[in-house]
Design an enzyme around this catalytic site. Sequence first.
Site, short mmCIF file in Angstrom:
data_model
loop_
_atom_site.label_atom_id
_atom_site.label_comp_id
_atom_site.label_asym_id
_atom_site.label_seq_id
_atom_site.Cartn_x
_atom_site.Cartn_y
_atom_site.Cartn_z
N THR A 98 39.07 50.34 34.31
CA THR A 98 40.34 50.70 33.67
C THR A 98 40.21 51.98 32.87
OG1 THR A 98 40.50 48.32 33.28
CG2 THR A 98 42.26 49.67 32.39
N HIS A 223 38.08 41.34 44.33
CA HIS A 223 38.83 40.32 43.58
C HIS A 223 39.83 39.62 44.49
CE1 HIS A 223 37.23 42.93 40.52
NE2 HIS A 223 38.27 43.72 40.39
N ARG A 226 41.70 36.15 43.76
CA ARG A 226 42.27 35.95 42.42
C ARG A 226 43.62 35.24 42.48
NH1 ARG A 226 42.49 41.54 39.78
NH2 ARG A 226 42.82 40.25 37.97
N ASP A 286 31.42 41.92 39.07
CA ASP A 286 32.25 42.60 38.06
C ASP A 286 31.47 42.64 36.73
OD1 ASP A 286 34.47 44.06 37.42
OD2 ASP A 286 35.89 42.38 37.48
ZN ZN Z 1 38.35 45.46 39.29
#
Ligand code: ZN
Length: 389
Positions: A98, A223, A226, A286
């Site tokens: 991010t 991911h 998810r 992660d």
């Molecule tokens: Zn990610």
Amino acid sequence: MILIKNADVYAPEHIGIRDVLTEGSKIFKIAESIELPEELGAEVIDETGLILTPGFIDNHVHVLGGGGEGGFAMRTPEVTLSDLTPYGITTVVGLLGTDGIAREMTSLIAKTKSLREQGISAYCHTGSYQVPVHTLTGDIIKDIMMIDEIIGVGEIAVSDHRSSQPSFSDFKKIAADARVGGMLSGKAGIVDVHMGNGKRRMELIRRTVKETEIPVTQFLPTHVSRNRKLFEEALEFAHMGGTIDFTGNENNDYDKEYKSKIVPAKAIKRMLDEGISSDLFTISSDGQGSLPRFDKEGKLIGMGMGKSSCLIKEIRDCVFKANIPLETAIKGITSNPAKILCLKNKGRIAEGLDADITIMNSDLQIDTVIALGKVMVRHGEMVVKGFFE
Ligand code: ZN
């Protein structure tokens, strides 16, 4: 030289009890019995009753730590050797997430070099969640071609409220550049794609594969379990020959029915039951990434942190709970990531390849870890520690 005697070898395919001899950083010989004259001075370790596999590859680790979505106090710490080798990991791929501002490429490459100097194999991707991609040299192709450590781009965030909301044209250009950079340098040029919870799900990848000449093998969506709808689309992508990455977590409870996600072991079982090739999945951690939890309005309600230790935990769930054979499950953290990331000397126990070896007991608890021919962990204890550990 290290002579490993009497180990039950998963290469990852099960080949049975073998002796394995390493020389320098490579696997020199694998045979039913290897005897060496004592004066050669090889270190002999008897692993009778133990399982030997390739060293694990964690293909998605925020090695520098991540920026925390809740503010600066939530910044997560850098990875250390003690987060990796005691859990069987001998190769990591680092990336930014991010935060592509306070975490940036020069630091990521320095960290990758630091892990290499400490004895394991490390690579990284250029960029972060953001588009245009924050590269080192100003150009994705140049980064992949000219920087030894860089093997791909990402994690590019799509279908996520934290993404740059890339358009189709942004996205296909990134994939095109990654592909050319990879081809020109003999690397994967993979596009690691962070899949968010958004409704557009895998639309950008699907369109790129459908409307351009770029093949499915250029992408590694992560991911993917998810949420259930995203997982269905990921299965479609795998049916087309694409590799999909499941994110492990120490806290995943195999026996619990989650509304929001499917635990990797259940997802992998479903994938195999559908007849999808066992070559087409990877599991990553992660690691060190902040794992924020948001409510329906997008308000932050909690924070966790990924840990690379989850890889072997997910393999245990695959084997002991989902009844997936070890030789199949272990591919997700050995030969499969090596293949999709074009790590040619990694992910297999074979003569001439890197001597990256993980040895476990029958409960799949880590006993010994060898990285590039050097014993890093012996009987569960770190023999080689990080510089400041
Ligand atoms: Zn990610």
